[in-house]
Design a protein around this motif. Structure first.
Motif, mmCIF file in Angstrom:
data_model
loop_
_atom_site.group_PDB
_atom_site.id
_atom_site.type_symbol
_atom_site.label_atom_id
_atom_site.label_comp_id
_atom_site.label_asym_id
_atom_site.label_seq_id
_atom_site.Cartn_x
_atom_site.Cartn_y
_atom_site.Cartn_z
ATOM 1 N N CYS A 177 34.707 29.173 55.973
ATOM 2 C CA CYS A 177 35.635 29.218 54.511
ATOM 3 C C CYS A 177 36.216 27.774 54.483
ATOM 4 C CB CYS A 177 36.675 30.211 54.886
ATOM 5 S SG CYS A 177 35.911 32.058 55.027
ATOM 6 N N TYR A 212 33.107 49.694 47.953
ATOM 7 C CA TYR A 212 32.173 48.770 48.157
ATOM 8 C C TYR A 212 31.149 49.369 49.259
ATOM 9 C CZ TYR A 212 29.802 44.561 49.015
ATOM 10 O OH TYR A 212 28.723 43.694 49.318
ATOM 11 N N THR A 267 26.565 46.670 42.249
ATOM 12 C CA THR A 267 25.853 45.304 42.093
ATOM 13 C C THR A 267 24.127 45.722 42.130
ATOM 14 O OG1 THR A 267 26.154 44.790 44.550
ATOM 15 C CG2 THR A 267 27.628 43.967 42.901
ATOM 16 N N GLN A 323 34.832 38.413 53.579
ATOM 17 C CA GLN A 323 34.449 39.685 52.987
ATOM 18 C C GLN A 323 34.689 40.792 53.391
ATOM 19 O OE1 GLN A 323 30.060 40.558 52.011
ATOM 20 N NE2 GLN A 323 30.818 40.772 50.029
ATOM 21 N N VAL A 374 32.928 28.919 43.958
ATOM 22 C CA VAL A 374 32.826 30.246 43.657
ATOM 23 C C VAL A 374 31.341 30.581 43.277
ATOM 24 C CG1 VAL A 374 33.792 32.171 42.205
ATOM 25 C CG2 VAL A 374 35.268 30.557 43.449
ATOM 26 N N LYS A 375 31.057 30.101 42.172
ATOM 27 C CA LYS A 375 29.520 30.408 41.784
ATOM 28 C C LYS A 375 28.401 30.266 42.699
ATOM 29 C CE LYS A 375 30.565 29.181 37.018
ATOM 30 N NZ LYS A 375 30.258 27.913 35.562
ATOM 31 N N GLN A 376 28.546 29.255 43.551
ATOM 32 C CA GLN A 376 27.517 29.048 44.710
ATOM 33 C C GLN A 376 27.741 29.823 45.723
ATOM 34 O OE1 GLN A 376 26.853 24.686 45.657
ATOM 35 N NE2 GLN A 376 25.606 25.168 47.229
ATOM 36 N N PHE A 377 28.989 30.116 46.045
ATOM 37 C CA PHE A 377 29.274 30.639 47.610
ATOM 38 C C PHE A 377 30.011 32.067 47.574
ATOM 39 C CE2 PHE A 377 29.258 25.879 48.327
ATOM 40 C CZ PHE A 377 28.124 25.933 49.097
ATOM 41 N N GLY A 378 30.558 32.212 46.369
ATOM 42 C CA GLY A 378 31.088 33.532 46.178
ATOM 43 C C GLY A 378 32.818 33.240 46.403
ATOM 44 N N LYS A 379 33.591 34.285 46.033
ATOM 45 C CA LYS A 379 34.989 34.333 45.938
ATOM 46 C C LYS A 379 35.614 34.186 47.393
ATOM 47 C CE LYS A 379 36.027 39.173 45.183
ATOM 48 N NZ LYS A 379 36.463 40.132 44.456
ATOM 49 N N ASP A 380 34.857 34.879 48.111
ATOM 50 C CA ASP A 380 35.405 34.943 49.638
ATOM 51 C C ASP A 380 35.071 33.707 50.577
ATOM 52 O OD1 ASP A 380 36.472 37.713 49.242
ATOM 53 O OD2 ASP A 380 34.271 38.460 49.391
#
Length: 706
Positions: A470, A47, A81, A387, A489-495
């Protein structure tokens, strides 16, 4: 160049001819497409690591003449990405002409600023330090990646010899040097001295490959990495014992998770001695093979080789002196046992800094470890956010893969400490760090909000996530919880988010949720007791069952959640916040409210009692008293609205206006209003306040505390 085969075993062939055909004629679009494919396979690069480029003719906006332009991944991007706006575009002739004013390797950092004079597209991304590595090579398409398979050879003691023999001289070799202008010149020199080669291996660092088209470059890259991986696999398969064989056995998975969850908050506390950190845990099979091995004690202190790995994992990991199945129940004893390890690590890191620093080096950074190894259990990583902690773990797994391969074919070598320091404390890296956005108020904090599948709880969780925390979402309703998690998750991300079903009347679910928090983030800092229900009945209609459920959820639930969360906070030893969402009804007497109102009064006084007891632990306990929060609230189901309307002699439809009309401000209270009040307590400005009550009710005089 050989004809490509799509039957790769060690890398993923992802090229879609139809998709590529749609992009035909647009070399930059093909560059982005190729980059995304390469970045999608972590066996090819990690990454944020590596960079790609293409050169094509374009019209000079000043002269109208055709000129050669290079598009290359810009500073700080990620291949997987990256979009078109993640590229830097430079005039090739201007970039190459910089060698005429180059003053030598001692002054090469000054060249980075001069890249700006070569910019073709003024809206493009800032050029990275690797720009000249692409610019001085003549090929139309170039890939610079950090594949584990290639780095294993590049970091082997006999890496140069192995590379020459493995590829029959078709892959060049440039010994380790810090990325920069001079390394770009060395790549060109290597090519000039070895015409016809298909790539260059960079000692301890990575791989350069190329082609005349985007597809040719892609295939060349895959073929070279595939050959490296095959060679490693052949040699690994011949070994009698990987990493010298197993020294210990891993605990069963459930026990590993249990040990990790018990220890994570303790480790987080030590790692947060200078800056509050977020944790990550993994017991990946590759990690366990390495950390359980006989060679761990020899290899771990060496650190990593690839600068991308090293920048994220620090000079070396900390290896714990705990037995895999050791009891962790005596927190004081465990802290006393591992405290000397942290003291020794900090002293080692300080000595490393003092020994290697230059007169103009940036000040020493956090001296705590990033990677912590628990043999038989797994690996923890700690960083400023989830992350970064997760990516640090991924990079150390990359380093494990490199060590495994290098040891199978030769002997693993790491960067010399001075070279490692020169990367870690590089002034250009420091400048990049200084340009990063200022952390948000709740960055580094972990918040558990009960009943956060909807209504007030969800609004609080969203406010906290917006401010950098978090969050642990939880709810009794699994379906509602799953929907909330997907939204977050869609708004802030999986982490940023984890979720668990929690019933505050069942201690086991509370403990499970705290375990989830420990494994996902390392512990917990903020607990919001928000879960609730309401029953509005007259004395004669109130049942014992009604009474018991109100007290079980509101009072006992608040107590047990707080009790168990405080155990985690005390393990961390870095303080914390408990926020209790109570009610105006804790202070105001009204009809048909004996059970609910008295339970709320108990919640309020329990908050005061907890504040008095937990102050010594730097754990603050405060109360937010809402009133009539109708939107999205479960309180208004189950007959509560009807009961309140009946008590006031109005219809249910008239309730919102009735509640607003009785307030001093004539306002309807929303979940977001409660969320803002909670943030006020934990956002940093009220860090010395505990035992307080903040009313968010539009102004109800009878509910004034004083």
């Amino acid at each position: 160049m050989s004809v490509a085969t799509k039957n790769f075993k060690h890398v993923s062939y992802l090229w879609d001819d139809a998709k590529a055909a749609e992009l035909a004629g647009d070399e930059v679009a093909l560059l982005v497409y190729r980059s995304n494919l390469l970045g999608a396979d972590l066996r090819l690069t990690n990454y944020g690591g590596g960079n790609t480029s293409c050169k094509a003719m374009a019209k000079d906006p000043l002269t109208g003449n055709e000129t050669e332009v290079m598009w290359v991944k810009g500073s700080g991007g990620d291949l997987g990405t990256m979009k078109r706006n993640g590229l830097a575009a430079l005039y090739v002739d201007r970039l190459r002409s910089l060698k005429n004013i180059y003053r030598g390797i001692e002054h090469e950092d000054e060249m980075v600023e001069l890249f700006n004079h070569c910019i073709y597209d003024l809206a493009s991304k800032a050029p990275s330090i690797d720009t000249p590595l692409h610019g001085f090579l003549p090929f139309k398409h170039i890939d610079h990646l950090h594949p584990d398979a290639a780095i294993a050879i590049a970091a082997a003691k006999d890496g140069e010899k192995i590379t020459k023999e493995l590829f029959n001289g078709t892959i060049g070799w440039v010994k380790w040097q810090k990325p920069g202008f001079d390394l770009g010149l060395q790549l060109k020199q290597c090519l000039d001295e070895n015409p016809g080669i298909r790539g260059i291996m960079l000692g301890s660092h990575g791989l350069f490959t190329w082609g005349d088209t985007a597809y040719e470059s892609y295939i060349n890259t895959l073929e070279v990495i595939e050959r490296c991986a095959e060679y490693l696999q052949d040699n690994i398969s011949k070994q009698k014992a990987i990493f010298g064989g197993a020294k210990i056995e891993s605990l069963p998975e459930a026990e590993r998770k249990s040990q990790a969850a018990a220890l994570a908050p303790v480790l987080r506390g030590f790692c947060s001695s200078q800056n509050r950190m977020i944790g990550h845990f993994t017991d990946d099979a590759r990690v366990l093979e390495y950390i359980n091995s006989n060679d761990l004690d020899r290899l771990a202190p060496l650190g990593t080789s690839c600068p991308d790995h090293f920048l994220r994992t620090k000079i070396s990991p900390l290896v714990l002196n705990l037995e895999a199945g050791e009891s962790l129940s005596d927190v004081k004893a465990i802290k006393e046992k591992i405290a000397p390890l942290f003291e020794a690590y900090r002293a080692m890191y300080t000595e490393y800094y003092n020994t290697c620093k230059h007169p103009n080096s940036p000040a020493i950074r956090d001296t705590n470890p990033v990677v912590i190894i628990y043999p038989g259990v797994g690996m923890f990583t700690f960083a400023k956010d989830k992350q970064t902690a997760r990516v640090a773990a991924e990079f150390y797994i990359n380093a494990i893969n490199v060590m495994k391969g290098a040891e199978a074919i030769s002997e693993y070598t790491s960067l010399p400490r001075q070279e490692a320091f020169n990367i870690e404390y590089w002034l250009l890296e420091e400048a990049k760090l200084q340009r990063m956005p200022k952390p948000k108020a709740l960055s580094g904090k972990v918040a558990l909000i009960t009943g956060s599948g909807g209504g007030i709880g969800k609004a609080i969780a969203k406010r906290f996530a917006e401010e950098g925390a978090c969050v642990i979402l939880n709810d009794m309703n699994a379906e509602r919880l799953a929907e909330a998690k997907d939204e977050f998750v869609k708004q802030f991300g999986k982490d940023v988010v984890a979720a668990d079903v929690l019933d505050v009347t069942k201690e086991a679910t509370i403990l499970d949720t705290l375990t989830t928090s420990a494994l996902a983030f390392g512990g917990v800092d903020i607990v919001v007791n928000n879960a609730g229900l309401s029953i509005s009945k007259s004395i004669e209609d109130h049942t014992e069952k009604d009474w018991d459920i109100l007290y079980d959820v509101l009072v006992k639930g608040q107590f047990v959640v707080t009790q168990k969360a405080v155990e985690v906070m005390r393990k961390q030893g870095i303080g914390g916040d408990v926020l209790n969402i109570v009610s105006k009804n804790a202070l105001v007497s009204g009809p048909n409210n004996a059970g609910y109102g008295s339970a709320k009064a108990a919640q309020l006084h329990l908050s005061r009692l907890n504040a008095a007891e937990l102050g010594k632990d730097k754990i603050r306990v405060n109360v937010v008293n809402p009133d009539a929060v109708i939107a999205g609230s479960n309180i208004w189901s189950g007959g509560w609205a009807e009961g309140r309307a009946k008590a006031y002699g109005i219809t249910v439809e008239e309730l919102p206006a009735y509640y607003a009309g009785r307030t001093l401000l004539n306002e309807i209270i929303l979940p977001e209003d409660i969320a803002n009040a909670c943030y006020a307590f934990v956002g940093g400005l009220l860090g010395k306040s505990t035992g307080n009550v903040l009313n968010v009710d539009g102004g109800v005089a009878n509910a004034f505390v004083r």
